[in-house]
Write a protein that holds these residues in place. Sequence first.
Motif, PDB file in Angstrom:
ATOM      1  N   HIS A   1      -1.265   5.501  -4.356  1.00  0.00           N
ATOM      2  CA  HIS A   1      -1.193   4.096  -4.734  1.00  0.00           C
ATOM      3  C   HIS A   1      -2.495   3.333  -4.521  1.00  0.00           C
ATOM      4  O   HIS A   1      -2.627   2.199  -5.001  1.00  0.00           O
ATOM      5  CB  HIS A   1      -0.057   3.409  -3.968  1.00  0.00           C
ATOM      6  CG  HIS A   1       1.293   3.949  -4.315  1.00  0.00           C
ATOM      7  ND1 HIS A   1       1.984   4.815  -3.479  1.00  0.00           N
ATOM      8  CD2 HIS A   1       2.066   3.792  -5.419  1.00  0.00           C
ATOM      9  CE1 HIS A   1       3.133   5.139  -4.045  1.00  0.00           C
ATOM     10  NE2 HIS A   1       3.213   4.546  -5.221  1.00  0.00           N
ATOM     11  N   CYS A   2      -3.449   3.933  -3.836  1.00  0.00           N
ATOM     12  CA  CYS A   2      -4.759   3.308  -3.648  1.00  0.00           C
ATOM     13  C   CYS A   2      -5.755   3.961  -4.596  1.00  0.00           C
ATOM     14  O   CYS A   2      -5.886   5.195  -4.618  1.00  0.00           O
ATOM     15  CB  CYS A   2      -5.232   3.460  -2.208  1.00  0.00           C
ATOM     16  SG  CYS A   2      -4.171   2.605  -1.031  1.00  0.00           S
TER      17      CYS A   2
ATOM     18  N   ASN B   1      -4.413   7.351   9.591  1.00  0.00           N
ATOM     19  CA  ASN B   1      -4.086   8.743   9.882  1.00  0.00           C
ATOM     20  C   ASN B   1      -2.782   9.185   9.233  1.00  0.00           C
ATOM     21  O   ASN B   1      -1.950   8.388   8.814  1.00  0.00           O
ATOM     22  CB  ASN B   1      -4.062   8.985  11.401  1.00  0.00           C
ATOM     23  CG  ASN B   1      -2.957   8.204  12.077  1.00  0.00           C
ATOM     24  OD1 ASN B   1      -1.797   8.367  11.763  1.00  0.00           O
ATOM     25  ND2 ASN B   1      -3.339   7.351  13.016  1.00  0.00           N
ATOM     26  N   GLU B   2      -2.603  10.484   9.175  1.00  0.00           N
ATOM     27  CA  GLU B   2      -1.476  11.090   8.468  1.00  0.00           C
ATOM     28  C   GLU B   2      -0.142  10.698   9.080  1.00  0.00           C
ATOM     29  O   GLU B   2       0.852  10.518   8.380  1.00  0.00           O
ATOM     30  CB  GLU B   2      -1.624  12.612   8.494  1.00  0.00           C
ATOM     31  CG  GLU B   2      -0.720  13.350   7.532  1.00  0.00           C
ATOM     32  CD  GLU B   2      -1.184  13.214   6.091  1.00  0.00           C
ATOM     33  OE1 GLU B   2      -0.318  13.309   5.198  1.00  0.00           O
ATOM     34  OE2 GLU B   2      -2.382  12.997   5.866  1.00  0.00           O
ATOM     35  N   THR B   3      -0.115  10.508  10.412  1.00  0.00           N
ATOM     36  CA  THR B   3       1.132  10.145  11.081  1.00  0.00           C
ATOM     37  C   THR B   3       1.649   8.817  10.566  1.00  0.00           C
ATOM     38  O   THR B   3       2.829   8.649  10.268  1.00  0.00           O
ATOM     39  CB  THR B   3       0.916  10.070  12.604  1.00  0.00           C
ATOM     40  OG1 THR B   3       0.454  11.328  13.067  1.00  0.00           O
ATOM     41  CG2 THR B   3       2.208   9.694  13.310  1.00  0.00           C
ATOM     42  N   LEU B   4       0.766   7.824  10.457  1.00  0.00           N
ATOM     43  CA  LEU B   4       1.183   6.521   9.952  1.00  0.00           C
ATOM     44  C   LEU B   4       1.637   6.619   8.513  1.00  0.00           C
ATOM     45  O   LEU B   4       2.622   6.009   8.118  1.00  0.00           O
ATOM     46  CB  LEU B   4       0.026   5.525  10.059  1.00  0.00           C
ATOM     47  CG  LEU B   4      -0.267   4.970  11.453  1.00  0.00           C
ATOM     48  CD1 LEU B   4      -1.489   4.083  11.397  1.00  0.00           C
ATOM     49  CD2 LEU B   4       0.931   4.192  11.974  1.00  0.00           C
ATOM     50  N   ARG B   5       0.938   7.378   7.705  1.00  0.00           N
ATOM     51  CA  ARG B   5       1.251   7.431   6.279  1.00  0.00           C
ATOM     52  C   ARG B   5       2.606   8.075   6.021  1.00  0.00           C
ATOM     53  O   ARG B   5       3.229   7.814   5.014  1.00  0.00           O
ATOM     54  CB  ARG B   5       0.166   8.202   5.525  1.00  0.00           C
ATOM     55  CG  ARG B   5      -1.190   7.486   5.530  1.00  0.00           C
ATOM     56  CD  ARG B   5      -1.995   7.872   4.305  1.00  0.00           C
ATOM     57  NE  ARG B   5      -2.121   9.296   4.120  1.00  0.00           N
ATOM     58  CZ  ARG B   5      -3.036  10.060   4.710  1.00  0.00           C
ATOM     59  NH1 ARG B   5      -3.882   9.543   5.572  1.00  0.00           N
ATOM     60  NH2 ARG B   5      -3.094  11.344   4.457  1.00  0.00           N
ATOM     61  N   ASN B   6       3.053   8.943   6.942  1.00  0.00           N
ATOM     62  CA  ASN B   6       4.289   9.680   6.699  1.00  0.00           C
ATOM     63  C   ASN B   6       5.386   9.316   7.701  1.00  0.00           C
ATOM     64  O   ASN B   6       6.308  10.090   7.913  1.00  0.00           O
ATOM     65  CB  ASN B   6       4.019  11.193   6.745  1.00  0.00           C
ATOM     66  CG  ASN B   6       3.156  11.640   5.580  1.00  0.00           C
ATOM     67  OD1 ASN B   6       3.292  11.138   4.474  1.00  0.00           O
ATOM     68  ND2 ASN B   6       2.253  12.563   5.841  1.00  0.00           N
ATOM     69  N   SER B   7       5.272   8.142   8.320  1.00  0.00           N
ATOM     70  CA  SER B   7       6.257   7.731   9.315  1.00  0.00           C
ATOM     71  C   SER B   7       7.658   7.666   8.724  1.00  0.00           C
ATOM     72  O   SER B   7       7.877   7.095   7.664  1.00  0.00           O
ATOM     73  CB  SER B   7       5.874   6.356   9.876  1.00  0.00           C
ATOM     74  OG  SER B   7       6.899   5.867  10.696  1.00  0.00           O
TER      75      SER B   7
ATOM     76  N   TYR C   1       8.040   1.061   3.718  1.00  0.00           N
ATOM     77  CA  TYR C   1       7.620   1.542   2.386  1.00  0.00           C
ATOM     78  C   TYR C   1       7.512   3.065   2.442  1.00  0.00           C
ATOM     79  O   TYR C   1       6.413   3.627   2.390  1.00  0.00           O
ATOM     80  CB  TYR C   1       6.296   0.894   1.987  1.00  0.00           C
ATOM     81  CG  TYR C   1       6.336  -0.617   2.033  1.00  0.00           C
ATOM     82  CD1 TYR C   1       6.838  -1.353   0.960  1.00  0.00           C
ATOM     83  CD2 TYR C   1       5.890  -1.309   3.151  1.00  0.00           C
ATOM     84  CE1 TYR C   1       6.889  -2.737   1.003  1.00  0.00           C
ATOM     85  CE2 TYR C   1       5.936  -2.701   3.199  1.00  0.00           C
ATOM     86  CZ  TYR C   1       6.445  -3.403   2.126  1.00  0.00           C
ATOM     87  OH  TYR C   1       6.494  -4.777   2.176  1.00  0.00           O
ATOM     88  N   SER C   2       8.648   3.709   2.547  1.00  0.00           N
ATOM     89  CA  SER C   2       8.642   5.162   2.740  1.00  0.00           C
ATOM     90  C   SER C   2       8.089   5.903   1.529  1.00  0.00           C
ATOM     91  O   SER C   2       7.645   7.053   1.655  1.00  0.00           O
ATOM     92  CB  SER C   2      10.066   5.649   3.042  1.00  0.00           C
ATOM     93  OG  SER C   2      10.952   5.263   2.006  1.00  0.00           O
ATOM     94  N   SER C   3       8.087   5.281   0.361  1.00  0.00           N
ATOM     95  CA  SER C   3       7.567   5.922  -0.847  1.00  0.00           C
ATOM     96  C   SER C   3       6.099   5.618  -1.089  1.00  0.00           C
ATOM     97  O   SER C   3       5.528   6.100  -2.078  1.00  0.00           O
ATOM     98  CB  SER C   3       8.383   5.479  -2.074  1.00  0.00           C
ATOM     99  OG  SER C   3       9.733   5.827  -1.929  1.00  0.00           O
ATOM    100  N   PHE C   4       5.487   4.832  -0.217  1.00  0.00           N
ATOM    101  CA  PHE C   4       4.069   4.499  -0.385  1.00  0.00           C
ATOM    102  C   PHE C   4       3.204   5.655   0.098  1.00  0.00           C
ATOM    103  O   PHE C   4       3.360   6.141   1.220  1.00  0.00           O
ATOM    104  CB  PHE C   4       3.719   3.236   0.404  1.00  0.00           C
ATOM    105  CG  PHE C   4       2.274   2.822   0.269  1.00  0.00           C
ATOM    106  CD1 PHE C   4       1.852   2.074  -0.815  1.00  0.00           C
ATOM    107  CD2 PHE C   4       1.337   3.184   1.229  1.00  0.00           C
ATOM    108  CE1 PHE C   4       0.529   1.690  -0.944  1.00  0.00           C
ATOM    109  CE2 PHE C   4       0.013   2.813   1.111  1.00  0.00           C
ATOM    110  CZ  PHE C   4      -0.387   2.068   0.021  1.00  0.00           C
TER     111      PHE C   4
END
Length: 255
Positions: A22-23, A3-9, A14-17
Amino acid sequence: MLNETLRNSESAFYSSFKEDKHCDYTAADNIEYINSIGVDHRNKKDRDCLWDADLDLNEPLRFSADWGASINCLIVYQRKGRMVRILNAFFVKSPQILDDVFIMAAHYYRHHKHKHVLLHYDRTGNNAKDNSTITSAQQASRILMDRGFSVSLMTKGRAPAHAVKYLLANKILLETDETLPVVRINPFRCKQLITSILLSSVVQGTTGEHKDKTAERDPNYPQEDATHFSDAFDIILEAEGTLNGALHYNDIRVV
């Protein structure tokens, strides 16, 4: 995707991931090969590297291993120019051991044409452990060589500080420095790796940023989702951290 929350925590190590960056969701199976083996064979679960369209059969394989008592993780990747393609990820959990994950990978890549492995690993792999007279790295090499691979052990010296790993990882993932590699991950064969990256959080220590390893000590936490796989990812970023894959950190500094 998670989900978006995890990706933008904001607390992400890895704040730039970015998962959508990258996938590589265009990574596909080798349809020509799959069609050639017939319907019965396509339905078998025992797929191998010939199914993989993103694998270059004529280039060596690069392995990154993180080993431990509860789980042993192995990432398979290749590099061409700046591009680092992470192709596959394997793991075994206790009571299976290091031997089992390398046997699994060797079996999967048994049809690979260039049977040479550049083996990167956690530096504890250079130390003999328990009652063994050989190191974990040497044991992994023997397993691969017994199955027709030649092996170069790539890991030497001391590991960089955690704060340096944090800075290097995010500088690479930003892709603003042309002297650094570009990383792309196959999301269909590396699901646990991606989960581990997304769930890795950062904590502030006395010497700078550290990865939060709390989940590794929690017996109820799925260890394939903990930070083990992301540690193997760090090993890749460290090894491939310049255009030529030589280990130095340019202007990466802890301040």
